[in-house]
Write a protein that holds these residues in place. Structure first.
Motif, PDB file in Angstrom:
ATOM      1  N   GLU A  86      -5.110  -2.545  10.631  1.00  0.00           N
ATOM      2  CA  GLU A  86      -6.939  -2.480   9.376  1.00  0.00           C
ATOM      3  C   GLU A  86      -6.790  -1.249   8.266  1.00  0.00           C
ATOM      4  O   GLU A  86      -7.423  -2.537   7.394  1.00  0.00           O
ATOM      5  N   GLN A  87      -4.997  -0.770   8.240  1.00  0.00           N
ATOM      6  CA  GLN A  87      -5.550  -0.340   6.623  1.00  0.00           C
ATOM      7  C   GLN A  87      -4.217  -0.886   5.686  1.00  0.00           C
ATOM      8  O   GLN A  87      -4.705  -1.388   4.365  1.00  0.00           O
ATOM      9  N   MET A  88      -3.780  -1.556   6.100  1.00  0.00           N
ATOM     10  CA  MET A  88      -2.827  -2.429   5.814  1.00  0.00           C
ATOM     11  C   MET A  88      -2.009  -4.213   5.789  1.00  0.00           C
ATOM     12  O   MET A  88      -1.693  -4.654   4.584  1.00  0.00           O
ATOM     13  N   VAL A 104       0.934  -1.523   0.204  1.00  0.00           N
ATOM     14  CA  VAL A 104       0.130  -0.172  -0.239  1.00  0.00           C
ATOM     15  C   VAL A 104       0.926   1.163  -0.513  1.00  0.00           C
ATOM     16  O   VAL A 104       1.452   1.742   0.781  1.00  0.00           O
ATOM     17  N   ILE A 131      -4.235   1.448  13.778  1.00  0.00           N
ATOM     18  CA  ILE A 131      -4.478   1.425  11.707  1.00  0.00           C
ATOM     19  C   ILE A 131      -3.584   0.801  10.848  1.00  0.00           C
ATOM     20  O   ILE A 131      -4.142   0.329   9.649  1.00  0.00           O
ATOM     21  N   CYS A 132      -2.873   0.608  11.539  1.00  0.00           N
ATOM     22  CA  CYS A 132      -1.575  -0.467  10.058  1.00  0.00           C
ATOM     23  C   CYS A 132      -2.461  -1.583   9.645  1.00  0.00           C
ATOM     24  O   CYS A 132      -2.025  -1.835   8.845  1.00  0.00           O
ATOM     25  N   ALA A 159      -2.775   6.961   8.128  1.00  0.00           N
ATOM     26  CA  ALA A 159      -1.621   5.751   7.433  1.00  0.00           C
ATOM     27  C   ALA A 159      -1.060   6.035   6.238  1.00  0.00           C
ATOM     28  O   ALA A 159       0.246   5.544   5.679  1.00  0.00           O
ATOM     29  N   ARG A 160      -1.628   7.322   5.992  1.00  0.00           N
ATOM     30  CA  ARG A 160      -1.337   7.886   4.939  1.00  0.00           C
ATOM     31  C   ARG A 160       0.355   8.959   4.877  1.00  0.00           C
ATOM     32  O   ARG A 160       1.381   8.399   4.591  1.00  0.00           O
ATOM     33  N   ALA A 195      -3.584   4.842   0.432  1.00  0.00           N
ATOM     34  CA  ALA A 195      -4.366   4.518   2.294  1.00  0.00           C
ATOM     35  C   ALA A 195      -5.647   5.095   2.739  1.00  0.00           C
ATOM     36  O   ALA A 195      -5.436   6.562   2.252  1.00  0.00           O
ATOM     37  N   ALA A 196      -6.356   5.275   2.950  1.00  0.00           N
ATOM     38  CA  ALA A 196      -7.970   6.140   3.015  1.00  0.00           C
ATOM     39  C   ALA A 196      -7.528   7.133   4.238  1.00  0.00           C
ATOM     40  O   ALA A 196      -7.794   7.752   4.567  1.00  0.00           O
ATOM     41  N   HIS A 197      -7.058   5.777   5.607  1.00  0.00           N
ATOM     42  CA  HIS A 197      -6.689   6.573   6.554  1.00  0.00           C
ATOM     43  C   HIS A 197      -6.123   7.929   6.644  1.00  0.00           C
ATOM     44  O   HIS A 197      -4.232   7.559   6.374  1.00  0.00           O
TER      45      HIS A 197
END
Length: 308
Positions: A243-245, A196, A240-241, A206-207, A201-203
């Motif tokens: 959940e997102q990645m 990703v 967060i990581c 995370a970005r 990344a949506a969050h």
């Protein structure tokens, strides 16, 4: 290997809408070559498997200096070599253990010349079991690489037996076997964390984390330091990581460091110790242990394989 093995990424199209978007003539966008699906031996078969980089097959039909849109899925597994490929305007880094899945209709450069395998198939061949979330990129750990390479190997062996053998066309249910093996491969891939980028990344956290890793991984190794810089607890950053990645921040940092080390080992003459220092290891032995844990190779072995 026969004609099929040399006909790189050419498959029959069985999707009317996809075929209309990517016919054999240029339409709509004059700057993109629209590549139809054309199997060299079996017009009824919606899958083709071949080594990457051969000068025949689809590669011979496509201009070198023009983006391509194909009417089929292109899945590449890189076993050796490093290269960059533009896909939908973004750079994809091929390296050993990387997998790239390009869905139909996606603008991309031709697959670079690498040691690896291309698995190409139509959506209709994969059937309704094909997950909605298609496409993506993966950086496989050594164990994951062995799993995926094994699945690709079985799929390719059955494909060649079905297409190339004298009795191939008469092998009863061969296309169904290929379909099930393909879905097993895709299901296994979809269970693994994708690569990703910050733009994917949506969050927002995370970005920002991915952007920080990209620019600071050589000098900033501790997850706690990233969490502090972002203004969150380590536990929150880990959540967060995942959940997102689908991977923890430690794994994301280490994967990026290993990728940078691979690039330097493959493209420069820097001593291994200098490569280690560049990516943040003062001790060459610690760098070698880290690199072998991440890639399954010692730095010296990796360099020798890459340089042939």
């Amino acid at each position: 290997m026969g004609q099929t093995a040399s006909a790189l990424i050419a498959v029959d199209v069985a999707d009317p809408q996809t075929a209309a978007r990517a016919g054999s003539t240029r339409a709509g966008r004059s700057d993109t070559f629209l590549l139809d699906a054309r199997h060299p031996q079996r017009s009824d078969l919606g899958i083709c498997i071949a080594p990457i980089g051969l000068a025949t097959g689809c590669r011979s039909r496509c201009p070198d200096d023009q983006p391509v849109r194909a009417a089929f899925h292109i899945l590449t597994l890189c076993e050796q070599g490093t290269a960059t490929q533009l896909v939908d305007g973004a750079e994809h880094q091929h390296r050993p253990g990387s997998v790239l899945w390009i869905p139909p209709g996606t603008a991309h450069q031709m697959v670079p010349v690498l040691t690896g395998v291309a698995v190409c198939f139509t959506s209709s061949f994969a059937g309704p079991a094909l997950a909605e979330r298609t496409g993506g990129a993966w950086d496989l750990a050594p164990r994951e690489m062995r799993d995926v390479a094994s699945l690709v190997g079985v799929l390719r062996s059955e494909y060649l037996r079905y297409v190339d053998d004298q009795t191939g066309p008469q092998l009863r249910g061969g296309d169904l076997v290929l379909q099930h093996l393909l879905l097993a491969l895709l299901t296994r891939l979809q269970s693994m964390p994708r690569r990703v980028g910050a733009g994917d990344a949506a969050h927002p956290v995370a970005r920002r984390f991915l952007e920080m890793v990209e620019t600071n991984c050589r000098t900033m190794r501790r997850v706690e330091d990233y969490a502090e810089a972002l203004g969150y607890s380590t536990r929150t950053l880990q959540r967060i990581c995942y959940e997102q990645m689908g991977a923890g921040p430690r794994d994301i940092i280490d994967t990026r460091i290993a990728a940078e080390a691979e690039r330097l080992l493959a493209s420069t003459n820097l001593p291994v110790s200098a490569v280690g220092r560049w990516v943040g290891f003062a001790d060459a032995a610690n760098f070698s242990k880290f690199f072998q844990r991440q890639t399954g190779w010692t730095p010296g072995e990796f360099r020798r394989v890459q340089l042939g």
